[in-house]
Design an enzyme around this catalytic site. Structure first.
Site, PDB file in Angstrom:
ATOM      1  N   ASP A 289       0.576  -1.076  -0.170  1.00 13.32           N
ATOM      2  CA  ASP A 289      -0.227   0.052  -0.042  1.00 13.32           C
ATOM      3  C   ASP A 289       0.929   1.249  -0.065  1.00 13.32           C
ATOM      4  OD1 ASP A 289      -2.208   1.802   0.017  1.00 13.32           O
ATOM      5  OD2 ASP A 289      -3.185   0.781   1.736  1.00 13.32           O
TER       6      ASP A 289
HETATM    7  C1  BGC Z   1      -5.134   3.162   0.107  1.00 13.67           C
HETATM    8  C2  BGC Z   1      -5.354   2.153  -0.771  1.00 13.67           C
HETATM    9  C3  BGC Z   1      -5.175   2.742  -2.178  1.00 13.67           C
HETATM   10  C4  BGC Z   1      -3.855   3.548  -2.374  1.00 13.67           C
HETATM   11  C5  BGC Z   1      -3.715   3.950  -3.808  1.00 13.67           C
HETATM   12  C6  BGC Z   1      -3.806   4.034  -0.190  1.00 13.67           C
HETATM   13  O1  BGC Z   1      -3.914   5.165   0.594  1.00 13.67           O
HETATM   14  O2  BGC Z   1      -5.000   2.644   1.323  1.00 13.67           O
HETATM   15  O3  BGC Z   1      -6.315   1.535  -0.868  1.00 13.67           O
HETATM   16  O4  BGC Z   1      -5.226   1.725  -3.144  1.00 13.67           O
HETATM   17  O5  BGC Z   1      -3.919   4.291  -1.559  1.00 13.67           O
HETATM   18  O6  BGC Z   1      -4.515   5.083  -3.964  1.00 13.67           O
END
Ligand code: BGC
Length: 745
Positions: A289
């Site tokens: 993530d």
């Molecule tokens: C979130 C993810 C997301 C990623 C990209 C993160 O902060 O937890 O779910 O896919 O950002 O935007």
């Protein structure tokens, strides 16, 4: 010592080689890997975001999506993937740099959070899950994929399949609620929707199961927080939906931000390698993530960036989203011999495999198609589908004296409340390129639906989250002049979603007082709720005659709500998350354990209860009303005794005993009464959504297989234990009728 090291090296080489497949694709990957430098390999493992300052949903394709520095990095092979860059023009331009100017000519993979629609905005995932319509859920993901791929995207960071048992957690809006069985089915449907049957087709996209694992178990419902759960709870409650998504073919997985029992997911070898790869046989790639590789230091799990890189890579994180720790650290680690280069090869292999599957090596421009982009985005059929599933997502919570549906010829309606004519909030959080100008508000939807003679008076009354009551007066006067009041209240879209947790689940601001003021007129008040999580609405439930839970329904919100308010659609949604009476009741999921002193309504009892609260939730899991009534017969079984390898059939007659046609979600729960370990008081194990005309009766059959009766026993062996099982069938998890049977060895 030398021989020991050699043995370890051979073992690592053997393990890594085992990951290889011997197909033509794997051979091509071999030949590419053989030509790549260490830096180019790390480039494939690096994902970076497009520039933030160009986002403009009305004009979403822009050359400034990537900086000059990023263009150079693509040329030098230092970027393998982008997120937050979309539009056929810009993706084509960047892809051209990758495949013509970089040395390896490996195409880029473009990822984006396509969570509930791309340009056509569908209901938030929690809402869609309340439809209990797996085909519609799959279709919504299918349409999102068709639109997103036309705009150059290859990969969505969806579905989020985290089980959520705490409505304070803002990301509950993004999943399918609290139940692992249902959550698994929804996960599989969403994966199938995004990926279709052929990932290389220009209108399907790679899906990403996230956030692995147990992200929803955050203590106190505070996003990113520590998760401390038993191994059993991890296996029984949290892991099933991820596994179902992988079994449905998902080709990528995202790590979660949280730690579980002391180990952050992004560095968790047990999760990312032992379970995901070795047990579940996942052969796609794992992306961290956002910034999570770097956060291994903040967690206190790595002492330096270099150690964070090593721990994440060796655990099984193949791609670093936005922390640049792989870019900055891995090369030195490999060159110094601290990390075997074969770990890089392994990750690059997995990433290239997905690029192959998407067909990017055959045609890197397959997905950036300006003609398709023009035809697909907001295609009228997509919008029709969005309205269909929006209707099905609505849950009727209360309908005293059949106040709803309203007649279209009603003389006058007061439409009030901060969300009644709001165009932005119905889109919900994570709405990709949702365009507020395309949203139909509730007021607009009602106007289009009622007869020309119906008088509609609108007054906002108050804001969503402010203490200002100065607008009450006008709204109350409006109410007094009308036959009925429709009050649209709730949360704003940014009160749920990532990092959007709340300690109170009450209606924000003065909205509850606003409802009281409206009730004081004596006019019938219908409350239409918009929100991204269960709210604590005990007062409203006990004073307002009719309540519709509409969540955030996307761009067709107003039309779908009007369809239900005026009876063009008979509501059929059922809650996938329990509504507590107060925050103090959390956790209050339906599938809890019995304990030695089960809850007893007698306040004097020494039982599992609070002194100051009833033991029941406000609305149970599976709850939702219809404009008609369904009468259930007693469930019958085709046998009362089966062996551990047999299935059993449960049948029930369901009759539409009301006066309107309607759909009912018939639910089947089981309880394993005694075991080598204790079991939940109820577990959903089946459901069928049926349509019944007035007076019609249908027999619904469920086959309960050994798989559905299986559990992890005291030694963590998975299987069926002999003993008594109860079967419950009904309209929600509380209102059921029961039967029982024995399982013998
Ligand atoms: C979130 C993810 C997301 C990623 C990209 C993160 O902060 O937890 O779910 O896919 O950002 O935007």
């Amino acid at each position: 010592m030398k021989y020991f090291m050699l043995a370890i090296l051979c073992w690592v080489t053997f393990l890594l080689a085992a990951d290889k497949k011997s197909s033509a694709t794997e051979q091509k990957i071999d030949s590419i890997l053989a030509t790549m430098t260490i830096e180019e390999k790390i480039g494939q493992m690096t994902q970076t975001t497009g520039q933030w300052n160009w986002h403009d949903p009305a004009n979403y394709t822009s050359n400034s999506a990537a900086s000059d520095g990023q263009r150079i990095a693509i040329r030098e092979g230092r970027i393998g993937s982008f997120l937050n860059v979309y539009g056929s023009t810009i993706t084509r331009e960047l892809q051209t740099i990758a495949v013509t100017q970089s040395r390896t000519k490996i195409p880029l993979i473009f990822g984006f959070d396509v969570i509930h629609g791309f340009r056509t905005t569908f209901p938030i995932p929690l809402a869609e899950a309340c439809s209990w319509d797996l085909d519609a859920i799959e279709q919504s993901a299918r349409i999102a994929a068709r639109e997103a791929t036309a705009a150059g995207l290859h990969w969505t960071f969806a579905p989020m399949v985290d089980i959520a048992r705490d409505p304070r957690w803002g990301r509950i809006m993004e999943g399918a609620g609290e139940d692992p069985f249902y959550g698994s089915l929804v996960a599989a449907s969403r994966v199938k929707g995004f990926q279709g049957n052929d990932l290389s087709s220009n209108n399907t996209m790679a899906s990403c199961i996230k956030h692995f694992a147990a992200y929803g178990g955050a203590e106190g419902g505070r996003d990113y927080n520590t998760v401390d759960i038993s191994h059993r709870t991890l296996l029984e409650t949290y892991l099933p939906p991820y596994k179902a998504g992988i079994n449905a073919g998902a080709v990528t997985v995202m790590t979660s931000f949280n730690e579980i029992n002391g180990i952050p997911s992004t560095g968790n070898k047990n999760l990312l390698t032992d379970i995901l790869r070795n047990e579940w046989k996942f052969d796609g790639f794992v992306v961290s993530d956002w910034g999570a590789v770097g956060e291994l230091r903040t967690h206190g799990f790595a002492s330096s960036e270099s150690q964070a890189a090593k721990k994440a890579l060796l655990a099984g994180t193949d791609m670093d989203m936005e922390s640049f720790i792989y870019e900055h650290q891995l090369s030195a680690l490999v060159k110094s011999g601290e990390v075997n280069e074969q770990y890089l090869d392994q990750s690059v292999r997995r990433i290239l495999r997905v690029k192959y599957l998407l067909g990017l090596f055959d045609d890197p421009f397959r997905y950036c198609d300006s003609v398709r982009e023009k035809n697909e985005l907001l295609n009228p059929n997509n919008v029709i589908a969005a309205r269909e599933i929006a209707k099905k997502s609505i849950v009727l919570l209360k309908n005293e004296k059949n106040l709803l549906p309203l007649s279209k010829k009603i003389k006058s309606i007061a439409v009030v409340g901060p969300l009644a004519d709001d165009k932005a909030n119905p889109l919900g959080f994570w709405n990709a390129l949702g365009d507020p100008t395309k949203v139909t508000t509730v007021l607009e939807g009602i106007r289009k639906t009622v007869s020309s003679s119906t008088k509609i008076i609108y007054a906002k009354g108050c804001e969503i989250d402010s203490l200002d009551t100065s607008g009450f007066k006008k709204a109350v006067e409006t109410a007094k002049r009308s036959d009925v009041v429709i009050a649209v209240v709730g949360e704003s879209a940014v009160m749920s979603g990532e990092s959007k947790c709340r300690s109170s689940l009450n209606l924000p601001g003065v909205q509850e007082e606003f409802i009281k003021a409206l009730l004081s007129t004596g006019k019938p008040v219908i409350v239409v709720l918009m929100n991204g999580r269960p709210l604590t609405i005990e007062y409203i439930d006990s004073h307002v005659p009719a309540i519709l839970e509409t969540w955030f329904l996307g761009m067709e919100a107003g039309n779908a709500i009007a369809d239900v308010l005026f009876g063009d659609y008979n509501p059929s949604g059922k809650l996938v998350t329990t509504f507590p009476r107060t925050v103090g009741q959390i956790p209050i999921h339906y599938n809890h354990k019995n304990s030695g002193r089960p809850s007893n309504p007698d306040p004097k009892s020494y039982s599992v209860r609070y002194l100051d609260l009833p033991i029941t939730p406000l609305y149970p899991f599976g709850y939702g009303l219809s404009y008609t009534q369904f009468t259930y017969g007693k469930p019958s079984l085709n046998s009362h005794s089966i062996t551990t390898t047999d299935s059993i059939m449960v049948s029930v007659d369901v009759k539409n005993s009301g006066s309107r046609a309607g759909e009912e979600v018939v639910q089947l729960y089981i309880r394993d009464e005694f075991g080598s370990v204790t079991r939940p008081v109820k577990e959903l194990k089946g459901f069928k959504k049926i349509f019944l005309n007035p007076d019609e009766t249908k027999r619904v059959d469920f086959i309960v297989t050994p798989e559905l009766l299986s559990m992890y026993d005291i030694d963590m062996h998975y299987g069926v234990e002999s003993g008594t099982f109860k079967v419950y069938v009904g309209t929600n998890s509380s209102d059921v009728q029961e039967a029982s049977f024995e399982v013998v060895e």
